[in-house]
Design an enzyme around this catalytic site. Structure first.
Site, PDB file in Angstrom:
ATOM      1  N   SER A 237       0.934  -1.124   0.132  1.00 58.41           N
ATOM      2  CA  SER A 237      -0.116  -0.061  -0.089  1.00 58.41           C
ATOM      3  C   SER A 237       0.635   1.203  -0.032  1.00 58.41           C
ATOM      4  O   SER A 237       2.074   1.127   0.100  1.00 58.41           O
ATOM      5  CB  SER A 237      -0.912   0.061   1.067  1.00 58.41           C
ATOM      6  OG  SER A 237      -0.188   0.267   2.147  1.00 58.41           O
ATOM      7  N   LYS A 238       0.307   2.288   0.044  1.00 54.32           N
ATOM      8  CA  LYS A 238       0.866   3.609  -0.054  1.00 54.32           C
ATOM      9  C   LYS A 238       1.828   3.608   1.182  1.00 54.32           C
ATOM     10  O   LYS A 238       2.971   4.271   1.070  1.00 54.32           O
ATOM     11  CB  LYS A 238      -0.028   4.757   0.071  1.00 54.32           C
ATOM     12  CG  LYS A 238      -0.740   5.099  -1.251  1.00 54.32           C
ATOM     13  CD  LYS A 238      -1.604   6.137  -1.133  1.00 54.32           C
ATOM     14  CE  LYS A 238      -2.750   6.401  -2.552  1.00 54.32           C
ATOM     15  NZ  LYS A 238      -3.722   5.341  -2.464  1.00 54.32           N
ATOM     16  N   ARG A 239       1.509   3.076   2.313  1.00 55.23           N
ATOM     17  CA  ARG A 239       2.360   3.015   3.362  1.00 55.23           C
ATOM     18  C   ARG A 239       3.713   2.489   3.219  1.00 55.23           C
ATOM     19  O   ARG A 239       4.767   2.601   3.904  1.00 55.23           O
ATOM     20  CB  ARG A 239       1.566   2.710   4.535  1.00 55.23           C
ATOM     21  CG  ARG A 239       1.319   3.389   5.558  1.00 55.23           C
ATOM     22  CD  ARG A 239       0.380   2.689   6.598  1.00 55.23           C
ATOM     23  NE  ARG A 239      -0.945   2.350   5.936  1.00 55.23           N
ATOM     24  CZ  ARG A 239      -1.635   1.138   5.870  1.00 55.23           C
ATOM     25  NH1 ARG A 239      -0.923   0.215   6.725  1.00 55.23           N
ATOM     26  NH2 ARG A 239      -2.622   1.157   5.171  1.00 55.23           N
ATOM     27  N   HIS A 240       3.970   1.764   2.107  1.00 57.16           N
ATOM     28  CA  HIS A 240       5.254   0.953   2.058  1.00 57.16           C
ATOM     29  C   HIS A 240       6.082   1.727   1.133  1.00 57.16           C
ATOM     30  O   HIS A 240       7.316   1.406   0.830  1.00 57.16           O
ATOM     31  CB  HIS A 240       4.864  -0.270   1.286  1.00 57.16           C
ATOM     32  CG  HIS A 240       4.380  -1.160   2.214  1.00 57.16           C
ATOM     33  ND1 HIS A 240       2.960  -1.446   2.353  1.00 57.16           N
ATOM     34  CD2 HIS A 240       4.848  -2.109   3.365  1.00 57.16           C
ATOM     35  CE1 HIS A 240       2.828  -2.325   3.204  1.00 57.16           C
ATOM     36  NE2 HIS A 240       3.827  -2.805   4.001  1.00 57.16           N
ATOM     37  N   GLY A 241       5.476   3.177   0.746  1.00 59.25           N
ATOM     38  CA  GLY A 241       6.584   3.874  -0.025  1.00 59.25           C
ATOM     39  C   GLY A 241       6.445   3.631  -1.395  1.00 59.25           C
ATOM     40  O   GLY A 241       5.222   3.372  -1.745  1.00 59.25           O
TER      41      GLY A 241
END
Length: 464
Positions: A237-241
């Site tokens: 997801s976006k959280r993983h960069g």
RNA sequence: GUCCCCAUCGUCUAGCCGGCCCAGGACAGCGGCCUUUCACGCCGUCAACGGCGGUUCAAAUCCGCCUGGGGACGCCA
């Protein structure tokens, strides 16, 4: 056997690495069997689809080198076709009109859930013989019993009881087709023989097979590749960069590195890690695909990228590095100088961004050069500066300021004084680059030129 | 909740039609060599068959259960 595959993204975001991987697999399968690879934009979600994303996906496909045959298909341009097929299903008794409202269907699902069953439409309108009407949708009349079985290229045989499926909507009350309907019609019309897609579509497959059968179409072969997980094992997801292809492009990754990495994530050929595109085409036949999900490991990606950076012809590497160098604000740089810098620093960079950044000390003037404090303390102490002072006249005498003569001068000093390079080179390096890194010293000095090199040495001496 | 799928080193994986595997390669880590720095490169090292049963002379490999993980269950795609 002729093979036709496709990649069919919906333009609701940039090309994601998961999508890129299925695109690559599809492309490879088609190329391996000398078949066709087609491209389709699934833009029926008018709310979320954007031209900007279509453009971005196209650009990423091009960057990765994935070319396709024929025109790009846009689903929004084929509404009448889907409609025709839904009418056909209605006429043949494979589909029926349904007047149930969303609220009513929700209630049915809740009821089923309460009974511990799978939430599904209960077939309320199935035998009502309703005709078209305001707010009515069309549902597929699914078989009441039996199993849908298919042999997946990566998962093997998958079997689902039709009791698990309900009479799905194939035409919305606004007249547009649902995803499952449009996909089946498109894949059939485009002559797709092998559908490679993400794992998250396995549960759609039995539904689509039912549509294929109702329409009398031949069912293609499916291959469901597992999802790519984040480094922590959670869904990407976006959280993983970075996770969109363009982000890796911006990070200075080479397309062949990304392709190599992505293909190797979920597919293998014995112990081989490095594959050229040609090798992949030759080797990838749709077998040896791993059925389990894989985590994304950016370190291995960067290792591969470093490998490809070392192998690239310098001219090519320099050409690719130029935009990144420009981003560093170095100003005008001739091809020749850029290429020299690339050969000097390529071995210690893993990305083009890193490579370009490593040029910094070489492109500053002696005045602008900053010395790393720790390095000053350790190398530019009294002893180090004393060596520099004696070295200065040696270098001043070098007429042809190129690597070999510079090295000779340095060697003469070291040997003449009965020293070791270890005692002299580090302070000199500190003076020239400002920190304990960089490339071969004589090469660096030659690149800077006599005047700049001497100015740096004087500046270092003056530190005392 | 129901259904589907998955399960080998920290990570990607080989092996999986049983014996050649006290499990091989790669990345990362660690140690060393090389060395006019840092890297690169080279060498070495650490480290895994989720658990329990079963089948078998023999199981990472076959079967079952359990556990864990993922996915799906839309008039989204």
């Amino acid at each position: 056997m002729s093979v036709t595959t496709r990649f069919a993204p919906s333009p609701t975001g940039h090309l994601h690495i998961g999508g890129a991987r299925t695109a690559i697999f599809s492309w490879l399968l088609a190329r391996h069997f000398k078949g066709k690879f087609r491209f389709r934009i699934e833009d029926t979600d008018l709310q979320r689809s954007k031209q900007e994303y279509t453009d971005s996906i196209l650009a990423s496909m091009q960057w990765l080198g994935l070319t396709w045959e024929g025109e790009t298909t846009y689903q929004t341009k084929r509404m009448d076709v889907y409609s025709k097929y839904v009418d056909q299903l209605l006429a043949s008794g494979h589909a029926y009109w349904c007047s149930c409202t969303a609220e009513e269907v929700d209630a049915m699902r809740e009821r089923a859930k309460g009974l511990g069953l799978k939430p599904r439409y209960d077939g309320h309108c199935r035998e009502l013989g309703l005709g078209p009407g305001e707010g009515r949708c069309v549902r597929l009349k699914c078989p009441l019993q039996g199993k849908v079985v298919f042999d997946d290229m990566v998962k093997g045989r998958i079997s689902i009881d039709v009791a698990e499926l309900d009479d799905m909507v194939i035409r919305r009350s606004d007249g547009t087709p649902t995803y499952n309907m449009a996909v089946v019609v498109d894949d059939h019309d485009m002559g797709i023989t092998h559908v490679i897609r993400g794992d998250d579509h396995v549960s759609n497959t039995p539904r689509q097979i039912l549509i294929y059968q109702a329409l009398g179409f031949e069912v293609p072969t499916f291959g469901h590749v597992p999802m790519i997980l984040g480094p922590d094992g959670a869904k990407l997801s976006k959280r993983h960069g970075a996770r969109a292809v363009i982000e890796y492009q911006k990070d200075g990754l080479l397309p062949q590195a990304l392709v190599n990495y992505l293909v190797r994530l979920g597919w293998s050929h014995g112990d081989q890690e490095i594959f050229s595109l040609e090798e992949l085409v030759e080797l990838f036949d749709g077998t040896h695909l791993n059925p389990s999900a894989a985590r994304f490991d950016s370190r291995k990606l960067e290792w591969l990228n470093g490998h490809y950076m070392k192998k690239l012809p310098v001219e090519e590497l320099a050409r690719l590095t130029r935009p990144f160098a420009e981003d560093c604000g170095y100003g005008a740089l001739s091809d020749e100088r850029l290429q020299t810098l690339c050969t000097l620093f390529r071995d210690r960079a893993r990305t083009l961004v890193e490579l370009a950044a490593s040029f910094a000390p070489m492109l500053k003037t002696a005045d602008e050069l900053e010395f790393d404090p720790a390095c000053v303390e350790k190398q530019l102490n009294a002893e180090g500066r004393a060596h520099l002072e004696k070295l200065l006249p040696c270098f001043e005498q070098v007429v042809d300021f190129s690597p070999e003569p510079i090295n000779e001068a340095l060697k003469a000093y070291v040997e003449g004084q009965g020293l070791k390079f270890k005692q002299v080179a580090p302070p000199l390096r500190a003076a020239i680059v400002g920190y304990m890194g960089g490339s071969h010293l004589p090469d660096l000095m030659a690149f800077l030129g006599k005047e700049d090199s001497l100015a740096r040495i004087r500046k270092a001496i003056a530190l005392g």
